[in-house]
Design a protein around this motif. Structure first.
Motif, PDB file in Angstrom:
ATOM      1  N   ARG A 156       0.836  -1.210   0.000  1.00  0.00           N
ATOM      2  CA  ARG A 156       0.000   0.000   0.000  1.00  0.00           C
ATOM      3  C   ARG A 156       0.867   1.254   0.000  1.00  0.00           C
ATOM      4  O   ARG A 156       0.609   2.205  -0.749  1.00  0.00           O
ATOM      5  N   LEU A 157       1.906   1.278   0.836  1.00  0.00           N
ATOM      6  CA  LEU A 157       2.792   2.452   0.894  1.00  0.00           C
ATOM      7  C   LEU A 157       3.497   2.671  -0.442  1.00  0.00           C
ATOM      8  O   LEU A 157       3.661   3.817  -0.890  1.00  0.00           O
ATOM      9  N   LEU A 158       3.920   1.600  -1.085  1.00  0.00           N
ATOM     10  CA  LEU A 158       4.579   1.726  -2.387  1.00  0.00           C
ATOM     11  C   LEU A 158       3.609   2.248  -3.442  1.00  0.00           C
ATOM     12  O   LEU A 158       3.983   3.076  -4.275  1.00  0.00           O
ATOM     13  N   ARG A 159       2.376   1.783  -3.396  1.00  0.00           N
ATOM     14  CA  ARG A 159       1.376   2.262  -4.354  1.00  0.00           C
ATOM     15  C   ARG A 159       1.166   3.771  -4.193  1.00  0.00           C
ATOM     16  O   ARG A 159       0.992   4.488  -5.173  1.00  0.00           O
ATOM     17  N   ALA A 187      15.599   2.453 -10.290  1.00  0.00           N
ATOM     18  CA  ALA A 187      16.143   3.224  -9.166  1.00  0.00           C
ATOM     19  C   ALA A 187      15.046   4.025  -8.468  1.00  0.00           C
ATOM     20  O   ALA A 187      15.046   4.157  -7.238  1.00  0.00           O
ATOM     21  N   PHE A 188      14.094   4.556  -9.239  1.00  0.00           N
ATOM     22  CA  PHE A 188      12.946   5.261  -8.666  1.00  0.00           C
ATOM     23  C   PHE A 188      12.178   4.327  -7.734  1.00  0.00           C
ATOM     24  O   PHE A 188      11.824   4.682  -6.596  1.00  0.00           O
ATOM     25  N   GLY A 189      11.911   3.112  -8.205  1.00  0.00           N
ATOM     26  CA  GLY A 189      11.187   2.144  -7.395  1.00  0.00           C
ATOM     27  C   GLY A 189      11.976   1.701  -6.173  1.00  0.00           C
ATOM     28  O   GLY A 189      11.413   1.545  -5.082  1.00  0.00           O
ATOM     29  N   LEU A 190      13.282   1.513  -6.338  1.00  0.00           N
ATOM     30  CA  LEU A 190      14.119   1.091  -5.216  1.00  0.00           C
ATOM     31  C   LEU A 190      14.200   2.162  -4.136  1.00  0.00           C
ATOM     32  O   LEU A 190      14.208   1.852  -2.939  1.00  0.00           O
ATOM     33  N   ALA A 191      14.249   3.437  -4.548  1.00  0.00           N
ATOM     34  CA  ALA A 191      14.271   4.529  -3.567  1.00  0.00           C
ATOM     35  C   ALA A 191      12.970   4.551  -2.768  1.00  0.00           C
ATOM     36  O   ALA A 191      12.972   4.739  -1.546  1.00  0.00           O
ATOM     37  N   ALA A 192      11.852   4.347  -3.463  1.00  0.00           N
ATOM     38  CA  ALA A 192      10.557   4.283  -2.778  1.00  0.00           C
ATOM     39  C   ALA A 192      10.515   3.087  -1.833  1.00  0.00           C
ATOM     40  O   ALA A 192       9.983   3.172  -0.714  1.00  0.00           O
ATOM     41  N   THR A 198      12.061   1.743   5.629  1.00  0.00           N
ATOM     42  CA  THR A 198      12.430   2.582   6.774  1.00  0.00           C
ATOM     43  C   THR A 198      11.193   2.878   7.623  1.00  0.00           C
ATOM     44  O   THR A 198      11.227   2.823   8.850  1.00  0.00           O
ATOM     45  N   THR A 199      10.087   3.194   6.968  1.00  0.00           N
ATOM     46  CA  THR A 199       8.832   3.462   7.676  1.00  0.00           C
ATOM     47  C   THR A 199       8.371   2.219   8.433  1.00  0.00           C
ATOM     48  O   THR A 199       7.966   2.305   9.601  1.00  0.00           O
ATOM     49  N   LEU A 200       8.444   1.083   7.808  1.00  0.00           N
ATOM     50  CA  LEU A 200       8.007  -0.156   8.454  1.00  0.00           C
ATOM     51  C   LEU A 200       8.873  -0.494   9.655  1.00  0.00           C
ATOM     52  O   LEU A 200       8.379  -1.026  10.656  1.00  0.00           O
ATOM     53  N   ALA A 201      10.155  -0.198   9.573  1.00  0.00           N
ATOM     54  CA  ALA A 201      11.078  -0.528  10.657  1.00  0.00           C
ATOM     55  C   ALA A 201      10.789   0.275  11.915  1.00  0.00           C
ATOM     56  O   ALA A 201      11.147  -0.130  13.020  1.00  0.00           O
TER      57      ALA A 201
END
Length: 202
Positions: A156-159, A187-192, A198-201
């Motif tokens: 959901r966060l990635l979407r 790279a755009f997707g990997l940065a997201a 980080t948020t999940l952690a």
């Protein structure tokens, strides 16, 4: 699936005089960095089913099929496919294969897939509390979350960051991008993904 398991299945088919059939609907036509995933696994299938990347459904078969009397290639009407046989589909499919060959997209998938897998492994090393089991061949990559709930939140966060990933299994996310995807797009997707992990952690 582990190569040795598939090799054992192939051996059992040979011993039992059965045709060894592989489903390459998702893995075929370059996604794993070779034209067919079985080429990386030491396998010699009798029949391979394919679709998706060529925009139609079909099978290719080896010589053992000719040992079967009245097989589906010898007798008209013995096999049907939702997407198989339409002239427009076959013309479109041929053009796609010509583009894949012209632009060397299978080689591209192998090269950029290695890069993607390395980047995912590096991300996982930085986020060991929420990721594990990074794996892949070519552009077909995946990794695990601790549980389905964490995976679903990550999706959901990635979407929300305009990055689409596919859930699979009980707690995994997988990547199945277009063969012509670029390094900046990944790279755009990997940065997201990094921000999401980080948020999940927290």
């Amino acid at each position: 699936m582990r190569p040795e398991f598939l090799q054992a299945m192939q051996a059992m088919c040979r011993e039992g005089d059965a045709l060894f059939v592989l489903d390459e609907v998702q893995t075929g036509v370059g996604l794993t960095g070779t034209a067919w995933a079985y080429q990386q696994l030491g396998l010699e299938p009798d029949i391979v089913a394919f679709a998706k990347k060529v925009q139609l459904g079909g099978i290719m078969a080896g010589r053992r099929v000719d040992e079967v009397v009245d097989n589906v290639f010898a007798v008209s009407g013995r096999i049907n496919s939702t997407w198989g046989g339409g002239l427009a589909d076959m013309v479109r499919s041929r053009r796609l294969l010509e583009i894949i060959d012209r632009d060397r997209l299978i080689e591209h998938a192998a090269k950029i897939g290695d890069w993607l897998l390395g980047e995912l492994a590096a991300l996982s090393e930085r986020h060991t509390d929420v990721t594990s089991n990074v794996r892949g061949r070519g552009l077909m990559c995946a990794f695990d979350f601790p549980d389905a709930r964490t995976r679903d939140v990550a999706q959901r966060l990635l979407r929300e960051e305009h990055v689409l990933v596919l859930p699979c299994g009980e707690r995994s996310i997988r990547f199945r991008p277009a063969l012509d995807i670029t390094e900046p797009e990944l790279a755009f997707g990997l940065a997201a993904l990094d921000r999401t992990l980080t948020t999940l952690a927290r």
